[in-house]
Design a protein around this motif. Structure first.
Motif, PDB file in Angstrom:
ATOM      1  N   ALA A 155       0.829  -1.211   0.000  1.00  0.00           N
ATOM      2  CA  ALA A 155       0.000   0.000   0.000  1.00  0.00           C
ATOM      3  C   ALA A 155       0.859   1.255   0.000  1.00  0.00           C
ATOM      4  N   ASP A 156       2.069   1.142   0.527  1.00  0.00           N
ATOM      5  CA  ASP A 156       2.933   2.323   0.644  1.00  0.00           C
ATOM      6  C   ASP A 156       3.810   2.558  -0.585  1.00  0.00           C
ATOM      7  N   THR A 157       3.848   1.597  -1.533  1.00  0.00           N
ATOM      8  CA  THR A 157       4.682   1.783  -2.724  1.00  0.00           C
ATOM      9  C   THR A 157       3.870   2.155  -3.968  1.00  0.00           C
ATOM     10  N   VAL A 158       2.556   2.170  -3.847  1.00  0.00           N
ATOM     11  CA  VAL A 158       1.697   2.518  -4.984  1.00  0.00           C
ATOM     12  C   VAL A 158       1.971   3.954  -5.414  1.00  0.00           C
ATOM     13  N   VAL A 159       2.007   4.171  -6.736  1.00  0.00           N
ATOM     14  CA  VAL A 159       2.218   5.513  -7.294  1.00  0.00           C
ATOM     15  C   VAL A 159       0.909   5.960  -7.943  1.00  0.00           C
ATOM     16  N   THR A 160       0.178   6.820  -7.292  1.00  0.00           N
ATOM     17  CA  THR A 160      -1.096   7.290  -7.825  1.00  0.00           C
ATOM     18  C   THR A 160      -0.841   8.248  -8.983  1.00  0.00           C
ATOM     19  N   PRO A 161      -1.390   7.996 -10.169  1.00  0.00           N
ATOM     20  CA  PRO A 161      -1.153   8.880 -11.318  1.00  0.00           C
ATOM     21  C   PRO A 161      -1.680  10.287 -11.067  1.00  0.00           C
ATOM     22  N   LYS A 162      -1.045  11.261 -11.698  1.00  0.00           N
ATOM     23  CA  LYS A 162      -1.512  12.638 -11.591  1.00  0.00           C
ATOM     24  C   LYS A 162      -2.929  12.753 -12.145  1.00  0.00           C
ATOM     25  N   GLY A 163      -3.778  13.437 -11.422  1.00  0.00           N
ATOM     26  CA  GLY A 163      -5.141  13.647 -11.882  1.00  0.00           C
ATOM     27  C   GLY A 163      -6.042  12.449 -11.703  1.00  0.00           C
TER      28      GLY A 163
END
Length: 317
Positions: A155-163
């Protein structure tokens, strides 16, 4: 020996190693770099035979050696298991996992006809074929199981895309904070997606495609069928749109495959794979652009990933 280009050049130690595994009076007459590999360099070697004909082998070389020994041992083991099963996989010729003979860890295998097909055209015909092939892989029961699957994303390594849809991604990340659901183990390819499946596609009849091979068995594992289905679903969503990612699980069940019974369990595996892809969008999409899907920029793929994760949360969350 003729080289197609500089990238096709094979280092002398590897050439000598390959020659030791050829038949009498066989010789290497040509080397050609193959596109599409993201973890290793791939070269097709054309071998001249005593009768004046040729046959092809593939040399897989890991220049980044950090995990090479493990991956090559797994692939060699998987190719041995797959011999005679009916799953169209390359045949193992030789493996040098510690670079005892070659400059880098390497594996030599037979070459399969066909090509990876990444175009949108004909996807509706290929998805059921992919599903049936994956069901056949999961039906294998080797005498010795491969090692248990590993899921590195947290859960801590996920990269949420911009927007991205913040609410959907927060909810999805919450899903994988939970313990993994129980599962019945299956023989997994662990990297099953359109880029690792070869097709023969008649030029005038894309709907008449047939699978000729499944390649890249370096991550073979034992784990839930849902995990392989989730991985292929993510790739289909990014290549062809979120609807195809959602469709693949249905096609898998229509082909006789069995997935987790509870919607929450299915969601866990599918969200986990989608979020894992968030960390490697660039490396996933680059081979697609090299293969001609130039519109699949990193930003475009991030947008499709956001749409897919949101659709999963809407459908199963």
């Amino acid at each position: 020996m003729t080289h197609h280009d500089e990238e096709a050049a094979v280092r002398p130690p590897a050439l000598a190693w390959v020659r030791r595994h050829l038949g009498a009076d066989e010789r290497i007459v040509r080397a050609e770099a193959l596109l599409g590999g993201s973890t290793a360099d791939m070269r097709r070697l054309t071998i001249g035979t005593p009768d004046g004909g040729t046959r092809d082998l593939v040399l897989r070389t890991f220049v980044d050696t950090e995990h090479a020994e493990d991956w090559l041992n797994r692939e060699a083991g998987a190719l041995t298991v797959l011999t005679g099963t009916g799953v169209p996989a390359p045949g193992l010729v030789a493996v040098d996992p510690t670079a005892a003979h070659c400059a880098y860890p390497s594996l030599l295998m037979t070459h399969l006809a066909g090509r990876a097909v990444l175009d949108d055209e004909g996807v509706e015909a290929r998805v059921p074929l992919l599903a049936r092939q994956l069901v056949a892989i999961h039906a294998l029961r080797p005498a010795e199981r491969p090692r248990e699957y590993v899921a590195l994303t947290t859960a801590d390594t996920v990269v949420t895309p911009k927007g991205a849809d913040a609410a959907a991604w927060t909810a999805a990340i919450g899903v994988i904070r939970q313990p993994a659901p129980p599962y019945e183990g299956r023989f997994l390819h662990r990297d099953f997606h359109p880029g690792n499946v070869l097709f023969d596609v008649p030029p005038a009849r894309p709907t008449a495609a047939r699978i000729t091979g499944v390649v890249d068995w370096a991550a073979t594992s034992w784990g839930p069928a849902d995990l392989d289905v989730a991985h292929c679903s993510t790739h289909l969503a990014l290549l062809h749109g979120p609807a195809w990612g959602l469709r693949f699980a249905e096609a898998y069940e229509e082909a006789g495959g069995v997935l987790a019974a509870a919607a929450s369990e299915r969601l866990y595996w599918r969200v986990r794979d989608g979020l894992a892809c968030s960390e490697e969008v660039r490396s996933v999409s680059q081979p697609w652009r090299e293969a001609g899907r130039t519109e699949l920029t990193t930003r475009a793929v991030e947008g499709r990933l956001d749409a897919y994760v949101t659709a999963l949360m809407d459908a199963l969350g």
